[in-house]
Design an enzyme around this catalytic site. Structure first.
Site, PDB file in Angstrom:
ATOM      1  N   GLY A  29       0.838  -1.208   0.000  1.00  0.00           N
ATOM      2  CA  GLY A  29       0.000   0.000   0.000  1.00  0.00           C
ATOM      3  C   GLY A  29       0.866   1.249   0.000  1.00  0.00           C
ATOM      4  N   GLY A  59       4.204   0.698   2.152  1.00  0.00           N
ATOM      5  CA  GLY A  59       5.041  -0.369   1.599  1.00  0.00           C
ATOM      6  C   GLY A  59       5.663   0.037   0.279  1.00  0.00           C
ATOM      7  N   ARG A 101       9.547  14.052  13.139  1.00  0.00           N
ATOM      8  CA  ARG A 101       8.486  15.077  13.182  1.00  0.00           C
ATOM      9  C   ARG A 101       8.914  16.204  14.116  1.00  0.00           C
ATOM     10  NH1 ARG A 101       3.722  10.616  12.993  1.00  0.00           N
ATOM     11  NH2 ARG A 101       3.401  10.751  10.735  1.00  0.00           N
ATOM     12  N   HIS A 137       4.337   4.179  20.647  1.00  0.00           N
ATOM     13  CA  HIS A 137       3.966   5.010  19.497  1.00  0.00           C
ATOM     14  C   HIS A 137       2.486   5.360  19.613  1.00  0.00           C
ATOM     15  CE1 HIS A 137       4.144   6.727  15.586  1.00  0.00           C
ATOM     16  NE2 HIS A 137       3.442   5.787  14.990  1.00  0.00           N
TER      17      HIS A 137
HETATM   18  N1  APR Z   1      -1.374  -9.752   3.346  1.00  0.00           N
HETATM   19  C1  APR Z   1      -0.727  -8.861   2.578  1.00  0.00           C
HETATM   20  N2  APR Z   1      -1.113  -7.571   2.469  1.00  0.00           N
HETATM   21  C2  APR Z   1      -2.197  -7.195   3.145  1.00  0.00           C
HETATM   22  C3  APR Z   1      -2.937  -8.087   3.976  1.00  0.00           C
HETATM   23  C4  APR Z   1      -2.476  -9.423   4.064  1.00  0.00           C
HETATM   24  N3  APR Z   1      -3.092 -10.337   4.801  1.00  0.00           N
HETATM   25  N4  APR Z   1      -3.963  -7.393   4.513  1.00  0.00           N
HETATM   26  C5  APR Z   1      -3.893  -6.136   4.053  1.00  0.00           C
HETATM   27  N5  APR Z   1      -2.828  -6.001   3.222  1.00  0.00           N
HETATM   28  C6  APR Z   1      -2.392  -4.845   2.468  1.00  0.00           C
HETATM   29  C7  APR Z   1      -3.532  -4.064   1.833  1.00  0.00           C
HETATM   30  O1  APR Z   1      -4.038  -4.722   0.685  1.00  0.00           O
HETATM   31  C8  APR Z   1      -2.874  -2.737   1.521  1.00  0.00           C
HETATM   32  O2  APR Z   1      -2.348  -2.689   0.213  1.00  0.00           O
HETATM   33  O3  APR Z   1      -1.764  -3.882   3.297  1.00  0.00           O
HETATM   34  C9  APR Z   1      -1.713  -2.662   2.549  1.00  0.00           C
HETATM   35  C10 APR Z   1      -1.810  -1.487   3.492  1.00  0.00           C
HETATM   36  O4  APR Z   1      -1.642  -0.348   2.747  1.00  0.00           O
HETATM   37  P1  APR Z   1      -2.478   0.998   2.968  1.00  0.00           P
HETATM   38  O5  APR Z   1      -3.921   0.654   3.139  1.00  0.00           O
HETATM   39  O6  APR Z   1      -2.097   1.958   1.910  1.00  0.00           O
HETATM   40  O7  APR Z   1      -1.964   1.490   4.414  1.00  0.00           O
HETATM   41  P2  APR Z   1      -0.596   2.239   4.784  1.00  0.00           P
HETATM   42  O8  APR Z   1      -0.834   3.706   4.787  1.00  0.00           O
HETATM   43  O9  APR Z   1       0.532   1.708   3.991  1.00  0.00           O
HETATM   44  O10 APR Z   1      -0.448   1.799   6.315  1.00  0.00           O
HETATM   45  C11 APR Z   1      -0.145   0.471   6.659  1.00  0.00           C
HETATM   46  O11 APR Z   1       1.177   1.124   8.544  1.00  0.00           O
HETATM   47  O12 APR Z   1       1.511   3.212   9.468  1.00  0.00           O
HETATM   48  C12 APR Z   1       0.822   2.017   9.574  1.00  0.00           C
HETATM   49  O13 APR Z   1      -1.249   2.624  10.667  1.00  0.00           O
HETATM   50  C13 APR Z   1      -0.664   2.209   9.454  1.00  0.00           C
HETATM   51  O14 APR Z   1      -1.251   0.022  10.160  1.00  0.00           O
HETATM   52  C14 APR Z   1      -1.102   0.854   9.020  1.00  0.00           C
HETATM   53  C15 APR Z   1       0.059   0.359   8.157  1.00  0.00           C
END
Ligand code: APR
Length: 315
Positions: free
Chosen positions: A12, A15, A152, A176
């Site tokens: 996401g 990542g 930050r 955190h």
């Molecule tokens: N396996 C692999 N990927 C997964 C799974 C899983 N079982 N479940 C969810 N995902 C993926 C989602 O499909 C998505 O692409 O995790 C990704 C998360 O990305 P975003 O929704 O863009 O979230 P992001 O802003 O990257 O945050 C991720 O980091 O900072 C923390 O609080 C935030 O817990 C959150 C995490």
């Protein structure tokens, strides 16, 4: 010599941006894993196609399974739900525990020698969960939070004083969340402690903005949470480990008596190198700072108790 290999689970916002920083720095080959079909492959290929332009010879692939992650040196977990406006990180506990448990269980089977870095929130609890699920020694599991919170604070101090961010050194310890502990006596601008350079009201405002820094971005974005700074922080940890830098940064590490705390993961100054967490540095804290750290620790421990209940239900 083979290039190091870094797997990023969750392709996401955080990542994929982490992949971007790592690839730009030519640090490692990268595997992006996500459950959404095609998305990690698409982002991986797009990023790979940027490499000739920036002159970086790393390989990047995307996958929906763990086979391509085999023998990674580092596994980063960003899979999970981000916050919505008004939500606390704690409210993500149940949903993200299930996700982190599943991904950590799979990743460890393919990379038993990896160092795991966790980013998913609530961070200290998800780092603890990853340690439990993988069965790794404590020094091979670490969570990213302190570099971000400190960055930050550094950004706010640099803006306030009109100095280079490079001159500003800040240390934010603790869990955190809103109970994090920005250390104003230990933070400094070119060696001058912050509490000597800023008036108390301005310093208090910066501490408060730092504590709420994640929430400030969430309410501006309306959808999703911060990702540039969190991913830059992950990239710094990866570099410190792969280059065996012995870099001292705040991170969520397993405390075993340091600061009078024991048996869980918590934001403390850590030294990172090729083996993972090499040591925890103990600052000389006064009564007030120690009390704030203890309060934050109690908060994390209460969340770990909740996690244990969730895990018991999951079986
Ligand atoms: N396996 C692999 N990927 C997964 C799974 C899983 N079982 N479940 C969810 N995902 C993926 C989602 O499909 C998505 O692409 O995790 C990704 C998360 O990305 P975003 O929704 O863009 O979230 P992001 O802003 O990257 O945050 C991720 O980091 O900072 C923390 O609080 C935030 O817990 C959150 C995490």
């Amino acid at each position: 010599m083979a290039r190091p290999k870094v797997t990023i689970i969750g392709a996401g916002m955080t990542g994929s941006t982490t992949a971007h920083w790592l690839a730009a720095a030519e640090l490692a080959d990268i595997v992006l894993v996500d459950i959404v079909e095609g998305m990690p492959q698409g982002k991986g290929l797009d990023l790979l196609e940027a490499m000739p332009i920036i002159g970086s010879d790393v390989n990047i692939v995307g996958a929906n399974d763990y086979e391509p992650t085999k023998d990674s040196d580092i596994v980063i977990i960003t899979a999970g739900m981000p916050r919505k406006p008004g939500m606390s990180r704690d409210e993500l506990l149940e949903v993200n525990a299930k996700i982190v448990k599943t991904v950590a269980e799979q990743a460890i089977q393919y990379s038993p020698n990896a160092i795991f870095i966790v980013l998913t929130n609530p961070l200290d609890v998800m780092t603890y969960l990853t340690w439990k699920v993988t069965g790794l020694p404590t020094h091979r599991v670490v969570g990213q939070a302190g570099i971000l919170d400190s960055a930050r604070m550094r950004a706010f101090v640099a803006m306030e004083l009109g100095v280079s961010v490079e001159n500003v050194h800040c240390y934010v310890l603790g869990g955190h969340g809103d109970s994090m502990v920005p250390l104003t006596r230990h933070s400094n601008v070119a060696g001058i402690p912050l509490n000597q350079i800023l008036p108390p009201d301005r310093l208090a405002a910066i501490v408060e903005r730092t504590r709420k820094g994640g929430g400030e971005i969430v309410s501006l974005l309306k959808k999703g949470s911060a990702f540039y700074a969190p991913s830059a922080a992950l990239a710094q940890m990866v570099e410190a480990i792969l280059k065996d830098k012995h870099l001292i940064v705040p991170a969520s590490a397993y405390v075993n008596g340091e600061y009078g705390l024991k048996g869980f993961f918590f934001g403390v100054p850590t030294q990172l190198g090729r083996k993972g967490v090499e040591k925890i540095i103990e600052y000389d804290l006064n009564e007030e700072e120690m009390a704030a750290l203890k309060k934050s620790a109690e908060h994390v421990q209460a969340n770990i108790a909740k996690l244990e209940e969730i895990l018991a239900k999951l079986g």
